[in-house]
Write an enzyme that holds these catalytic residues in place. Structure first.
Site, PDB file in Angstrom:
ATOM      1  N   CYS A  25     -21.905 -36.163 -74.922  1.00 36.52           N
ATOM      2  CA  CYS A  25     -21.977 -36.219 -73.459  1.00 36.52           C
ATOM      3  C   CYS A  25     -21.384 -37.491 -72.858  1.00 36.52           C
ATOM      4  O   CYS A  25     -21.095 -37.536 -71.664  1.00 36.52           O
ATOM      5  CB  CYS A  25     -23.423 -36.060 -72.994  1.00 36.52           C
ATOM      6  SG  CYS A  25     -24.155 -34.493 -73.477  1.00 36.52           S
ATOM      7  N   HIS A  78     -23.622 -29.808 -65.729  1.00 35.25           N
ATOM      8  CA  HIS A  78     -23.354 -30.740 -66.830  1.00 35.25           C
ATOM      9  C   HIS A  78     -22.325 -30.170 -67.809  1.00 35.25           C
ATOM     10  O   HIS A  78     -22.672 -29.749 -68.917  1.00 35.25           O
ATOM     11  CB  HIS A  78     -24.674 -31.032 -67.540  1.00 35.25           C
ATOM     12  CG  HIS A  78     -24.606 -32.071 -68.608  1.00 35.25           C
ATOM     13  ND1 HIS A  78     -23.574 -32.977 -68.739  1.00 35.25           N
ATOM     14  CD2 HIS A  78     -25.473 -32.350 -69.635  1.00 35.25           C
ATOM     15  CE1 HIS A  78     -23.798 -33.762 -69.778  1.00 35.25           C
ATOM     16  NE2 HIS A  78     -24.936 -33.400 -70.339  1.00 35.25           N
ATOM     17  N   CYS A 123     -26.366 -40.805 -71.694  1.00 33.26           N
ATOM     18  CA  CYS A 123     -26.797 -40.729 -73.089  1.00 33.26           C
ATOM     19  C   CYS A 123     -25.935 -39.710 -73.823  1.00 33.26           C
ATOM     20  O   CYS A 123     -25.264 -38.886 -73.208  1.00 33.26           O
ATOM     21  CB  CYS A 123     -28.268 -40.326 -73.170  1.00 33.26           C
ATOM     22  SG  CYS A 123     -28.668 -38.797 -72.294  1.00 33.26           S
TER      23      CYS A 123
END
Length: 407
Positions: A108, A365, A393
């Site tokens: 990510c 996302h 994160c």
């Protein structure tokens, strides 16, 4: 299985301010709308989405495509995207054949790490113009079948998103279970996360209504047999049902806290940020949007990935020469609602300054893109002179962060 003992795990932190006397400036930044899973943007490949974002960033920054010397683009789920996905995006955007291109996978954090790599090329004097960004089409991620002889009883089909994007490679659990661990250890309740997520949806809707998000977005033309559809707005925040929000079952643990509503979703999108040296800005009479002050990465035990962003601070702020109280806006990726809540709780950050226009829970996302979206949003929403921080994160226990100042 890795030990979760604090004595057994080396917590790694790397940070950097300018590596030479050269400054890195952001001169253009744009992103596509974020599409819901298998929805408006599902027929557009990740490289195609990135090409759209790159073109827009160039146009808005008044930068000639021929000026770009290197490109870094994040993408997590690269299977079936074709050879060298970032290269596809660069050439699709009209960049020169001579441009150097690298696809980045830091889960990510990929999109933000790509911008960090671009900034490093500028600061070390290797390049004068570089692009950093991220892309993901989670709608197009394939299913896998293990190569080899098919055993008696058939074969198992593996979901590429779950395997390569959402499963801890060490303990073989979904990232949501890691989030549950952090929630339990930090006393973050289901109610806390539901309230946070509801506010995220409300803030995103208000931000779109007030024009806080629109300026960073470039429309995508989606072709089909019926013609061309123009997608110019994020989808996810429009699909919430507040009446069912607090009654949903938890997803990962029976007595857990994380639900489909208070976690981020599967999405499609891309973002691109153009980074330039001070010499290039002066020579081409460009108007820089922001200056990159510092950046860094941190890591801890994979199961504790949700708190990894907190490990970078206050070290990065120190490198940037600013105090925590100087930061006007914190963009902390909402992989799960417990991530920004843990960030706020551990660092004592003013909650009103964290994701003021919503985040990944409500906006979406696309995992390879999200880190680049944070910087793109900061560049467009900070006021002149203000300091902004992006923190995200990533699976494996890592994180990346960046501090910028709006010019």
């Amino acid at each position: 299985m890795l030990s979760s003992s604090g004595h057994a795990i080396r917590r790694g932190i790397t940070t950097s301010a300018a590596l030479s006397n050269k400054h890195a400036f952001i001169v253009g930044a744009a992103r596509t709308p974020i599409g819901s899973f298998r929805s408006s943007l599902s027929s557009v490949t990740a490289p195609e989405l990135a090409s759209v974002a790159i073109k827009a960033a160039l146009e808005r920054g008044a930068v000639k495509p021929s000026s770009i010397q290197e490109v870094f683009l994040g993408q997590v789920c690269q299977a079936n995207a074709g050879q060298a996905p970032a290269r596809q995006a660069a050439l699709g955007a009209g960049l020169d054949l001579s441009v150097a291109v690298t696809t980045v996978n830091k889960v990510c954090s990929s999109g933000l790490k790509a911008i960090i790599l671009a900034a490093q090329q500028i600061q070390t004097g290797h390049q004068d113009f570089a692009i950093g960004g991220g892309m993901e089409s989670m709608s197009q991620v394939p299913f896998y079948v293990q190569r080899g002889e098919i055993p008696y009883g058939g074969f198992q089909v593996i979901d590429g998103i779950v395997k390569d994007g959402l499963t801890d490679a060490y303990d073989k659990v979904h990232m949501g279970n890691c989030g549950e661990k952090t929630s339990k250890e930090m006393g973050i309740t289901r109610k806390d996360q539901d309230e946070y997520a509801i506010n995220s949806y409300k803030k995103s809707a208000k931000a779109w209504e007030n024009g806080n998000i629109g300026p960073e977005v470039v429309p995508v033309n989606v072709k089909s047999k019926k013609g061309v559809t123009i997608v110019d707005k994020d989808e996810e925040f429009t699909k919430v049902n507040f009446d069912k929000f607090t009654s949903l079952r938890t997803v990962f643990q029976k007595d857990g806290t994380i639900t489909a509503a208070n976690a981020s979703t599967l999405n499609d999108g891309a973002a691109a940020v153009i980074v330039a040296s001070q010499e290039a800005v002066s020579e081409q009479s460009l108007k820089p949007l922001a200056r990159i002050l510092a950046y860094g990465d941190a890591a801890t035990h994979p199961l504790d990935f949700a708190v990894a962003p907190t490990l970078m601070f206050p070290k990065i702020l120190e490198r940037a020469g600013v105090k925590q109280s100087d930061v006007a806006q914190w963009e902390v990726n909402e992989a799960f609602s417990c991530v920004p809540l843990a960030f706020i709780k551990k660092l004592g950050v003013d909650p009103s300054l964290v994701n003021p226009h919503g985040g990944a829970v409500s906006i979406g996302h696309p995992i390879g893109m999200s880190g680049a979206r944070l910087i793109t949003h900061l560049v467009h929403t900070l006021k002149s002179g203000q300091i902004g921080v992006a923190a995200i994160c990533n699976g494996g226990g890592g994180s990346s962060g960046m501090v910028i100042q709006k010019l």
